[in-house]
Scaffold this motif. Structure first.
Motif, PDB file in Angstrom:
ATOM      1  N   SER A 145      28.391  82.659  66.454  1.00 48.78           N
ATOM      2  CA  SER A 145      27.525  82.875  65.295  1.00 48.78           C
ATOM      3  C   SER A 145      28.245  83.662  64.215  1.00 48.78           C
ATOM      4  CB  SER A 145      26.256  83.611  65.736  1.00 48.78           C
ATOM      5  OG  SER A 145      25.491  82.819  66.620  1.00 48.78           O
ATOM      6  N   ASN A 146      29.049  84.622  64.626  1.00 47.19           N
ATOM      7  CA  ASN A 146      29.799  85.416  63.648  1.00 47.19           C
ATOM      8  C   ASN A 146      30.858  84.577  62.944  1.00 47.19           C
ATOM      9  OD1 ASN A 146      28.336  87.730  64.271  1.00 47.19           O
ATOM     10  ND2 ASN A 146      29.809  88.416  65.815  1.00 47.19           N
ATOM     11  N   ALA A 147      31.462  83.652  63.704  1.00 44.94           N
ATOM     12  CA  ALA A 147      32.536  82.831  63.141  1.00 44.94           C
ATOM     13  C   ALA A 147      32.014  81.665  62.320  1.00 44.94           C
ATOM     14  CB  ALA A 147      33.435  82.309  64.263  1.00 44.94           C
ATOM     15  N   ASN A 148      30.754  81.285  62.537  1.00 46.17           N
ATOM     16  CA  ASN A 148      30.209  80.075  61.916  1.00 46.17           C
ATOM     17  C   ASN A 148      28.929  80.417  61.159  1.00 46.17           C
ATOM     18  OD1 ASN A 148      29.284  77.564  61.206  1.00 46.17           O
ATOM     19  ND2 ASN A 148      29.446  76.671  63.256  1.00 46.17           N
ATOM     20  N   PRO A 149      29.038  80.920  59.950  1.00 41.76           N
ATOM     21  CA  PRO A 149      27.837  81.296  59.194  1.00 41.76           C
ATOM     22  C   PRO A 149      26.924  80.121  58.895  1.00 41.76           C
ATOM     23  CG  PRO A 149      29.793  81.353  57.796  1.00 41.76           C
ATOM     24  CD  PRO A 149      30.273  81.189  59.201  1.00 41.76           C
ATOM     25  N   ALA A 150      27.446  78.895  58.961  1.00 39.76           N
ATOM     26  CA  ALA A 150      26.602  77.729  58.720  1.00 39.76           C
ATOM     27  C   ALA A 150      25.497  77.609  59.756  1.00 39.76           C
ATOM     28  CB  ALA A 150      27.459  76.457  58.716  1.00 39.76           C
ATOM     29  N   LEU A 151      25.730  78.134  60.965  1.00 38.16           N
ATOM     30  CA  LEU A 151      24.699  78.050  61.998  1.00 38.16           C
ATOM     31  C   LEU A 151      23.458  78.833  61.609  1.00 38.16           C
ATOM     32  CD1 LEU A 151      26.740  78.403  65.323  1.00 38.16           C
ATOM     33  CD2 LEU A 151      25.592  76.358  64.451  1.00 38.16           C
ATOM     34  N   ALA A 152      23.625  79.893  60.844  1.00 38.29           N
ATOM     35  CA  ALA A 152      22.481  80.719  60.455  1.00 38.29           C
ATOM     36  C   ALA A 152      21.513  79.949  59.562  1.00 38.29           C
ATOM     37  CB  ALA A 152      22.967  81.975  59.742  1.00 38.29           C
ATOM     38  N   LYS A 153      21.964  78.858  58.951  1.00 36.26           N
ATOM     39  CA  LYS A 153      21.109  78.069  58.063  1.00 36.26           C
ATOM     40  C   LYS A 153      20.263  77.050  58.817  1.00 36.26           C
ATOM     41  CE  LYS A 153      24.627  78.391  54.430  1.00 36.26           C
ATOM     42  NZ  LYS A 153      25.552  77.612  53.556  1.00 36.26           N
ATOM     43  N   THR A 154      20.532  76.860  60.093  1.00 31.88           N
ATOM     44  CA  THR A 154      19.792  75.862  60.865  1.00 31.88           C
ATOM     45  C   THR A 154      18.591  76.506  61.527  1.00 31.88           C
ATOM     46  OG1 THR A 154      21.127  76.233  62.838  1.00 31.88           O
ATOM     47  CG2 THR A 154      21.898  74.555  61.308  1.00 31.88           C
ATOM     48  N   ARG A 155      17.502  75.771  61.575  1.00 35.88           N
ATOM     49  CA  ARG A 155      16.281  76.262  62.216  1.00 35.88           C
ATOM     50  C   ARG A 155      16.106  75.491  63.520  1.00 35.88           C
ATOM     51  NH1 ARG A 155      13.322  79.317  58.647  1.00 35.88           N
ATOM     52  NH2 ARG A 155      13.939  79.155  56.457  1.00 35.88           N
ATOM     53  N   THR A 156      16.676  76.022  64.576  1.00 35.48           N
ATOM     54  CA  THR A 156      16.710  75.285  65.846  1.00 35.48           C
ATOM     55  C   THR A 156      16.168  76.118  66.995  1.00 35.48           C
ATOM     56  OG1 THR A 156      19.000  76.001  66.171  1.00 35.48           O
ATOM     57  CG2 THR A 156      18.659  73.845  65.138  1.00 35.48           C
ATOM     58  N   ARG A 157      15.256  77.050  66.697  1.00 40.51           N
ATOM     59  CA  ARG A 157      14.699  77.893  67.743  1.00 40.51           C
ATOM     60  C   ARG A 157      13.169  77.891  67.669  1.00 40.51           C
ATOM     61  NH1 ARG A 157      18.724  83.044  66.643  1.00 40.51           N
ATOM     62  NH2 ARG A 157      20.663  81.901  66.923  1.00 40.51           N
ATOM     63  N   PRO A 158      12.526  76.797  68.085  1.00 33.31           N
ATOM     64  CA  PRO A 158      11.072  76.738  67.994  1.00 33.31           C
ATOM     65  C   PRO A 158      10.356  77.885  68.703  1.00 33.31           C
ATOM     66  CG  PRO A 158      11.952  74.563  68.403  1.00 33.31           C
ATOM     67  CD  PRO A 158      13.102  75.518  68.534  1.00 33.31           C
ATOM     68  N   MET A 159      10.948  78.406  69.777  1.00 33.00           N
ATOM     69  CA  MET A 159      10.313  79.518  70.473  1.00 33.00           C
ATOM     70  C   MET A 159      10.607  80.866  69.809  1.00 33.00           C
ATOM     71  SD  MET A 159      10.545  78.467  74.521  1.00 33.00           S
ATOM     72  CE  MET A 159       9.445  79.817  75.023  1.00 33.00           C
ATOM     73  N   GLY A 160      11.420  80.853  68.766  1.00 35.46           N
ATOM     74  CA  GLY A 160      11.620  82.031  67.960  1.00 35.46           C
ATOM     75  C   GLY A 160      12.536  83.085  68.539  1.00 35.46           C
ATOM     76  N   ARG A 161      13.319  82.747  69.534  1.00 32.76           N
ATOM     77  CA  ARG A 161      14.218  83.722  70.144  1.00 32.76           C
ATOM     78  C   ARG A 161      15.358  82.994  70.831  1.00 32.76           C
ATOM     79  NH1 ARG A 161      13.760  83.975  75.704  1.00 32.76           N
ATOM     80  NH2 ARG A 161      11.906  83.030  76.646  1.00 32.76           N
ATOM     81  N   MET A 162      16.366  83.764  71.224  1.00 34.73           N
ATOM     82  CA  MET A 162      17.441  83.240  72.050  1.00 34.73           C
ATOM     83  C   MET A 162      17.087  83.437  73.523  1.00 34.73           C
ATOM     84  SD  MET A 162      20.697  84.683  69.847  1.00 34.73           S
ATOM     85  CE  MET A 162      21.959  83.753  70.735  1.00 34.73           C
ATOM     86  N   ALA A 163      17.720  82.652  74.379  1.00 30.91           N
ATOM     87  CA  ALA A 163      17.477  82.772  75.815  1.00 30.91           C
ATOM     88  C   ALA A 163      18.238  83.936  76.404  1.00 30.91           C
ATOM     89  CB  ALA A 163      17.897  81.483  76.530  1.00 30.91           C
ATOM     90  N   ASP A 164      17.690  84.515  77.449  1.00 27.21           N
ATOM     91  CA  ASP A 164      18.460  85.410  78.297  1.00 27.21           C
ATOM     92  C   ASP A 164      19.283  84.553  79.249  1.00 27.21           C
ATOM     93  OD1 ASP A 164      18.598  88.399  79.349  1.00 27.21           O
ATOM     94  OD2 ASP A 164      18.545  87.073  81.100  1.00 27.21           O
ATOM     95  N   PRO A 165      20.520  84.951  79.567  1.00 31.66           N
ATOM     96  CA  PRO A 165      21.328  84.133  80.483  1.00 31.66           C
ATOM     97  C   PRO A 165      20.627  83.808  81.801  1.00 31.66           C
ATOM     98  CG  PRO A 165      22.694  85.792  79.457  1.00 31.66           C
ATOM     99  CD  PRO A 165      21.281  86.101  79.029  1.00 31.66           C
ATOM    100  N   SER A 166      19.779  84.701  82.276  1.00 30.85           N
ATOM    101  CA  SER A 166      19.081  84.446  83.547  1.00 30.85           C
ATOM    102  C   SER A 166      18.147  83.248  83.451  1.00 30.85           C
ATOM    103  CB  SER A 166      18.303  85.687  83.985  1.00 30.85           C
ATOM    104  OG  SER A 166      17.258  85.987  83.063  1.00 30.85           O
ATOM    105  N   GLU A 167      17.632  82.963  82.249  1.00 28.15           N
ATOM    106  CA  GLU A 167      16.744  81.812  82.087  1.00 28.15           C
ATOM    107  C   GLU A 167      17.512  80.502  82.219  1.00 28.15           C
ATOM    108  OE1 GLU A 167      13.241  82.956  79.147  1.00 28.15           O
ATOM    109  OE2 GLU A 167      15.178  83.496  78.265  1.00 28.15           O
ATOM    110  N   ILE A 168      18.752  80.500  81.772  1.00 30.42           N
ATOM    111  CA  ILE A 168      19.596  79.311  81.931  1.00 30.42           C
ATOM    112  C   ILE A 168      20.048  79.194  83.393  1.00 30.42           C
ATOM    113  CG2 ILE A 168      21.599  78.087  81.071  1.00 30.42           C
ATOM    114  CD1 ILE A 168      19.430  78.731  78.938  1.00 30.42           C
ATOM    115  N   ALA A 169      20.418  80.326  83.969  1.00 29.13           N
ATOM    116  CA  ALA A 169      20.891  80.324  85.360  1.00 29.13           C
ATOM    117  C   ALA A 169      19.819  79.809  86.314  1.00 29.13           C
ATOM    118  CB  ALA A 169      21.324  81.731  85.759  1.00 29.13           C
TER     119      ALA A 169
END
Length: 247
Positions: free
Chosen positions: A195-219
């Protein structure tokens, strides 16, 4: 006492891989933590101190001999290999496609796609004589979702998904299941750096749940695919992304 099931986790020293290691350890698996980051040794030692079974091996997934040695270390220590969760990977170079150098493109694909091929190749070969096993490829929602300044990364992850489907067909009659999970934005060092290296990502709205996942949720999704609860599931690419791919 029954022998513990054995699993390899690549990229197991941080992020999603570390969460997978912790979840498997809690369930009593014997774990081979494989990573270039030697912090994995401290994680393995902590598991052993708590009465579990774990070892750390260094691996460069882009090198065939290194991956082969990783699998040999797992089977040498714990016998039959029952499962693998392949988390090792890197971000893209964060440039629009017309600015990506061939060397940058090749580096991403060498690790994310070629590296995943080596992992599946040698892990499945170890499982084949037993007619049993489950292999998970940690891909990305970027495999099916376009993201800006990410064509190298999206391409590598789409390739992983296609390889998983083909491998699942190869292995189905042998009772070896091959699946992928597609994480969305997750709170990991890789994602934060991307995210720090790619500021273009900040312009995308791709989080319908409004947050990032905790790694445990993916695991938890990856561990379910290893479990006996998923014995009739193979060849899928399962989004675990808070709705990213439907947005």
């Amino acid at each position: 006492m029954a022998q513990a099931k054995s699993a390899i986790v690549t990229g197991g020293a941080s992020g999603i891989g570390k969460a997978c290691v912790e979840g498997l350890a809690a369930q009593g698996w014997a774990i081979t933590i494989a990573d270039r980051n030697e912090e994995g040794e401290a994680i393995a030692a902590a598991i052993r101190d708590a009465g579990g079974q774990a070892q750390f091996v260094t691996v460069d997934v882009s090198e065939e001999a290194s991956v082969r040695a990783m699998v040999e270390a797992a089977t040498g220590a714990y016998g039959q290999l029952h499962g693998a969760i392949n988390c090792a990977g890197i971000a893209g170079c964060s440039k629009p496609i017309h600015e990506i150098a061939v060397e940058e493109w090749d580096r991403v694909h060498r690790i994310n796609l070629r590296g995943m091929f080596f992992c599946l190749k040698y892990q499945i070969a170890a499982m084949w004589p037993y007619s049993e096993g489950s292999v998970i490829a940690v891909s990305s929602a970027a495999a099916v979702k376009g993201l800006p300044w990410s064509s190298d990364y999206c391409g590598s992850k789409a390739g992983v998904d296609g390889m998983v489907r083909g491998a699942a067909m190869d292995c189905a009659e042998q009772n070896i299941r091959v699946n992928a999970i597609l994480p969305g934005a997750t709170v990991t060092p890789l994602a934060m750096n991307s995210s720090n290296a790619n500021p273009a990502l900040a312009k995308t709205r791709t989080r319908p749940m409004g947050r990032m996942a905790d790694p445990s949720e993916i695991a938890s999704a990856a561990i379910w695919l290893l479990s006996d609860g998923a014995t009739f599931t193979t060849g899928i690419s399962m989004p675990v992304d808070g709705g990213m791919v439907i947005a």
